[in-house]
Design a protein around this motif. Structure first.
Motif, PDB file in Angstrom:
ATOM      1  N   VAL A 282     -16.524  16.751 -40.369  1.00  0.00           N
ATOM      2  CA  VAL A 282     -16.263  16.759 -38.926  1.00  0.00           C
ATOM      3  C   VAL A 282     -15.818  15.382 -38.451  1.00  0.00           C
ATOM      4  O   VAL A 282     -14.879  15.247 -37.662  1.00  0.00           O
ATOM      5  CB  VAL A 282     -17.531  17.203 -38.172  1.00  0.00           C
ATOM      6  CG1 VAL A 282     -17.333  17.097 -36.668  1.00  0.00           C
ATOM      7  CG2 VAL A 282     -17.900  18.635 -38.547  1.00  0.00           C
ATOM      8  N   ALA A 283     -16.484  14.337 -38.949  1.00  0.00           N
ATOM      9  CA  ALA A 283     -16.214  12.981 -38.473  1.00  0.00           C
ATOM     10  C   ALA A 283     -14.833  12.483 -38.878  1.00  0.00           C
ATOM     11  O   ALA A 283     -14.164  11.787 -38.108  1.00  0.00           O
ATOM     12  CB  ALA A 283     -17.284  12.025 -38.996  1.00  0.00           C
ATOM     13  N   TYR A 284     -14.383  12.819 -40.078  1.00  0.00           N
ATOM     14  CA  TYR A 284     -13.103  12.302 -40.567  1.00  0.00           C
ATOM     15  C   TYR A 284     -11.928  13.236 -40.301  1.00  0.00           C
ATOM     16  O   TYR A 284     -10.803  12.776 -40.114  1.00  0.00           O
ATOM     17  CB  TYR A 284     -13.192  12.018 -42.070  1.00  0.00           C
ATOM     18  CG  TYR A 284     -14.022  10.801 -42.404  1.00  0.00           C
ATOM     19  CD1 TYR A 284     -13.489   9.520 -42.295  1.00  0.00           C
ATOM     20  CD2 TYR A 284     -15.349  10.931 -42.789  1.00  0.00           C
ATOM     21  CE1 TYR A 284     -14.258   8.405 -42.591  1.00  0.00           C
ATOM     22  CE2 TYR A 284     -16.126   9.817 -43.087  1.00  0.00           C
ATOM     23  CZ  TYR A 284     -15.572   8.554 -42.986  1.00  0.00           C
ATOM     24  OH  TYR A 284     -16.332   7.442 -43.264  1.00  0.00           O
ATOM     25  N   PHE A 285     -12.181  14.539 -40.304  1.00  0.00           N
ATOM     26  CA  PHE A 285     -11.064  15.487 -40.179  1.00  0.00           C
ATOM     27  C   PHE A 285     -11.220  16.461 -39.008  1.00  0.00           C
ATOM     28  O   PHE A 285     -10.304  17.248 -38.750  1.00  0.00           O
ATOM     29  CB  PHE A 285     -10.899  16.280 -41.478  1.00  0.00           C
ATOM     30  CG  PHE A 285     -10.548  15.420 -42.662  1.00  0.00           C
ATOM     31  CD1 PHE A 285      -9.310  14.799 -42.738  1.00  0.00           C
ATOM     32  CD2 PHE A 285     -11.463  15.210 -43.678  1.00  0.00           C
ATOM     33  CE1 PHE A 285      -8.982  13.992 -43.821  1.00  0.00           C
ATOM     34  CE2 PHE A 285     -11.146  14.411 -44.759  1.00  0.00           C
ATOM     35  CZ  PHE A 285      -9.901  13.790 -44.838  1.00  0.00           C
ATOM     36  N   GLY A 286     -12.363  16.435 -38.320  1.00  0.00           N
ATOM     37  CA  GLY A 286     -12.565  17.358 -37.210  1.00  0.00           C
ATOM     38  C   GLY A 286     -12.591  18.805 -37.644  1.00  0.00           C
ATOM     39  O   GLY A 286     -12.226  19.699 -36.889  1.00  0.00           O
ATOM     40  N   LYS A 287     -13.043  19.052 -38.907  1.00  0.00           N
ATOM     41  CA  LYS A 287     -13.035  20.397 -39.479  1.00  0.00           C
ATOM     42  C   LYS A 287     -14.410  20.758 -40.009  1.00  0.00           C
ATOM     43  O   LYS A 287     -15.216  19.886 -40.339  1.00  0.00           O
ATOM     44  CB  LYS A 287     -12.048  20.481 -40.654  1.00  0.00           C
ATOM     45  CG  LYS A 287     -10.593  20.314 -40.326  1.00  0.00           C
ATOM     46  CD  LYS A 287      -9.771  20.449 -41.603  1.00  0.00           C
ATOM     47  CE  LYS A 287      -8.294  20.316 -41.370  1.00  0.00           C
ATOM     48  NZ  LYS A 287      -7.524  20.478 -42.626  1.00  0.00           N
ATOM     49  N   ASP A 288     -14.628  22.051 -40.118  1.00  0.00           N
ATOM     50  CA  ASP A 288     -15.776  22.538 -40.863  1.00  0.00           C
ATOM     51  C   ASP A 288     -15.511  22.312 -42.350  1.00  0.00           C
ATOM     52  O   ASP A 288     -14.363  22.322 -42.808  1.00  0.00           O
ATOM     53  CB  ASP A 288     -15.991  24.024 -40.588  1.00  0.00           C
ATOM     54  CG  ASP A 288     -17.205  24.583 -41.312  1.00  0.00           C
ATOM     55  OD1 ASP A 288     -18.325  24.291 -40.888  1.00  0.00           O
ATOM     56  OD2 ASP A 288     -17.007  25.303 -42.311  1.00  0.00           O
ATOM     57  N   LEU A 289     -16.579  22.114 -43.122  1.00  0.00           N
ATOM     58  CA  LEU A 289     -16.465  21.800 -44.542  1.00  0.00           C
ATOM     59  C   LEU A 289     -15.652  22.846 -45.301  1.00  0.00           C
ATOM     60  O   LEU A 289     -14.910  22.525 -46.228  1.00  0.00           O
ATOM     61  CB  LEU A 289     -17.869  21.687 -45.138  1.00  0.00           C
ATOM     62  CG  LEU A 289     -18.036  21.010 -46.493  1.00  0.00           C
ATOM     63  CD1 LEU A 289     -17.556  19.571 -46.446  1.00  0.00           C
ATOM     64  CD2 LEU A 289     -19.492  21.063 -46.934  1.00  0.00           C
ATOM     65  N   ARG A 290     -15.764  24.108 -44.920  1.00  0.00           N
ATOM     66  CA  ARG A 290     -15.086  25.188 -45.633  1.00  0.00           C
ATOM     67  C   ARG A 290     -13.583  25.209 -45.387  1.00  0.00           C
ATOM     68  O   ARG A 290     -12.853  25.926 -46.065  1.00  0.00           O
ATOM     69  CB  ARG A 290     -15.686  26.540 -45.241  1.00  0.00           C
ATOM     70  CG  ARG A 290     -17.205  26.623 -45.429  1.00  0.00           C
ATOM     71  CD  ARG A 290     -17.757  27.907 -44.834  1.00  0.00           C
ATOM     72  NE  ARG A 290     -19.193  27.882 -44.704  1.00  0.00           N
ATOM     73  CZ  ARG A 290     -19.852  27.373 -43.669  1.00  0.00           C
ATOM     74  NH1 ARG A 290     -19.181  26.837 -42.659  1.00  0.00           N
ATOM     75  NH2 ARG A 290     -21.170  27.382 -43.627  1.00  0.00           N
ATOM     76  N   GLN A 291     -13.120  24.438 -44.413  1.00  0.00           N
ATOM     77  CA  GLN A 291     -11.697  24.421 -44.071  1.00  0.00           C
ATOM     78  C   GLN A 291     -10.937  23.285 -44.748  1.00  0.00           C
ATOM     79  O   GLN A 291      -9.731  23.152 -44.568  1.00  0.00           O
ATOM     80  CB  GLN A 291     -11.537  24.297 -42.550  1.00  0.00           C
ATOM     81  CG  GLN A 291     -12.152  25.453 -41.770  1.00  0.00           C
ATOM     82  CD  GLN A 291     -12.112  25.210 -40.272  1.00  0.00           C
ATOM     83  OE1 GLN A 291     -12.356  24.109 -39.798  1.00  0.00           O
ATOM     84  NE2 GLN A 291     -11.781  26.253 -39.517  1.00  0.00           N
TER      85      GLN A 291
END
Length: 488
Positions: A282-291
């Motif tokens: 979330v912090a580096y890519f603004g994504k959920d881990l599964r994405q």
């Protein structure tokens, strides 16, 4: 000089003495080993008993709203449900279960969910929209419905470290393989410590007269993180090895890997330290881990080696590919991916979000919630118990507010730059050139029917300043002058 041992040597005085010394050494070594085994066992029981990493206060958004006619599809809904903690199979530790039957998604919240086991729904789709919503047990069509709220963040402690826990089963295979390649490729084979790495590191340390060669396995890193200091010496290595043996006996390999994935330090973002890959995603890519893509998984795994160096990849773009490409090469070497996969991942651009934090985390709003909680609870209670705090925040509206503020601030910065251009030239002639002052900003979005806060922005960059301008108390100053003049 040769020493011949006679046939009756072991029954002689010297033979019995030698046996006694050997037996005494064995007893002493066994006693020392037993002492530390029990000591470290108690440390493990005290530190890791119960739900590991689960005793922390979690801040959630408001429940998401769905309605017939809303643009969506089954894939989007199942992705959202996975993100908030639902599983396609029954699981006592999940927030609920979903079942996909063609264009119909059945949603069954568990007793752990916001709905405490109620609000079971059947959502039917048609033509990329929601066609109907009905109670799962039967009943009339519903005009709208609520589904599980999103986790905004876990409350951070005084060291300002943020975490999101994740289960081993929820880690993407690319993430697991990237971590293994980067840190411990024989993790699922060794008993807790890798003799090959240890002896190799010891030999390099002896040759160079330093203690800089890494020899820690993932299990040893878990032992150090939870129980020991970070001093580089071989006494600590022995302690790590003993703790690792006990951890391997008490927990499965998957559980140990899960502990590591949730606790490893992965750099700083703004004013926060990042712990664990779920939070780092979330912090580096603004994504959920599964994405995450393959390249993004490799980048996060590469952070482990030098987190403070690589975490600045948004300001130093050359560092991101360095971290990613090194791990991709290791994954090829370990046969987790082929060279073509690695080259495809290298061609993808790493889109690392700014250090101010992602808009979905709503840092100013979370600070405000924490301050409100601290009025009622001690900080030790909030950080040691499993509170679940449900708020009124609308994540979609929060993201839209963050985008609007960013665009507005850039526009004001451009206008200020033009206005101050001549002023700066005049100042430079006098030998003094001041930078253009940065404007600050605040935005609050309220539900007009209830007064609930749906989105909140407290400043232009949370990483630079945590002052919440939306609620900060300041002297009004000259703002009252128009009212005074108007009264005359």
């Amino acid at each position: 000089m040769r020493i011949r041992i006679q046939k009756g040597f072991w029954t002689s005085r010297w033979g019995l003495t030698l046996l006694g010394v050997v037996f005494g050494c064995i007893v002493i070594c066994a006693s020392i080993f037993g002492y530390y085994y029990v000591k470290y066992g108690r440390m493990i029981d005290a530190r890791l008993s119960g739900n590991i990493l689960q005793n922390t206060t979690q801040i959630f958004s408001a429940p998401a709203q769905i309605a017939p006619g809303q643009v969506s599809n089954p894939e989007e809904l199942t992705t959202y449900l996975q993100k908030v903690g639902y599983r396609p199979e029954a699981d006592d530790s999940s927030l609920g279960q979903y079942t996909a039957n063609g264009n119909v998604i059945d949603i069954r919240p568990s007793k752990l969910s916001y709905f405490a086991g109620g609000n079971a729904l059947a959502v039917q789709f048609a033509s990329k929209t929601i066609k109907s919503i009905r109670p799962l047990g039967g009943g009339p069509e519903m005009a709208s419905a609520e589904i599980e709220p999103e986790l905004i963040t876990n409350l951070f402690d005084s060291s300002r470290e943020k975490r999101r826990s994740v289960r081993y089963d929820d880690l993407p295979p690319n993430m697991i393989n990237a971590i293994l390649s980067s840190e411990d490729k024989r993790f699922f084979e060794h008993p807790g410590f890798d003799f090959i790495r240890i002896f190799g590191a010891a030999w390099n340390d002896l040759r160079h007269g330093t203690h800089l060669q890494g020899a820690s396995t993932i299990t040893m890193q878990v032992a150090r993180t939870f129980f020991l200091s970070t001093d580089r010496n071989w006494r600590r290595k022995v302690s790590e090895a003993m703790l690792s043996l006990e951890l391997e006996q008490r927990f499965s390999k998957q559980r140990i890997f899960e502990m590591y994935a949730n606790e490893v330090y992965l750099g700083n973002r703004g004013s926060f330290g990042i712990r664990g890959f779920a939070q780092a995603s979330v912090a580096y890519f603004g994504k959920d881990l599964r994405q995450l893509s393959l390249g993004e998984c490799a980048f996060l795994a590469g952070l482990i080696r030098a987190p403070n160096y690589y975490s600045a990849a948004d300001r130093h773009p050359e560092r991101g590919p360095q971290s990613r490409d090194r791990v991709l090469a290791q994954m090829v070497e370990n046969k987790y991916i082929n060279e073509a996969d690695a080259q495809d991942a290298k061609r993808e651009q790493l889109k690392i979000v700014r250090t101010a934090g992602t808009s979905s985390e709503a840092p100013y709003f979370v600070d405000m919630v924490k301050d409100h909680l601290l009025d009622k609870y001690a900080e030790t209670e909030l950080l040691s118990q499993n509170f679940r705090v449900y708020t009124t925040l609308d994540p979609a509206l929060q993201r839209a507010a963050a985008a609007a503020v960013e665009a507005g601030v850039k526009n004001v910065d451009t206008l200020l730059a033009k206005k101050y251009e001549k002023w700066k030239k005049d100042k430079a002639k006098k030998g003094n050139s001041d930078p253009i002052p940065q404007v600050q900003v605040a935005l609050v979005s309220l539900d007009p029917r209830t007064g609930e806060i749906r989105a909140l922005i407290g400043g232009r960059d949370y990483g630079q300043s945590q002052l919440n301008h939306a609620i900060a108390h300041r002297q009004p100053g000259s703002v009252f002058k128009p009212f005074v003049y108007a009264a005359d």
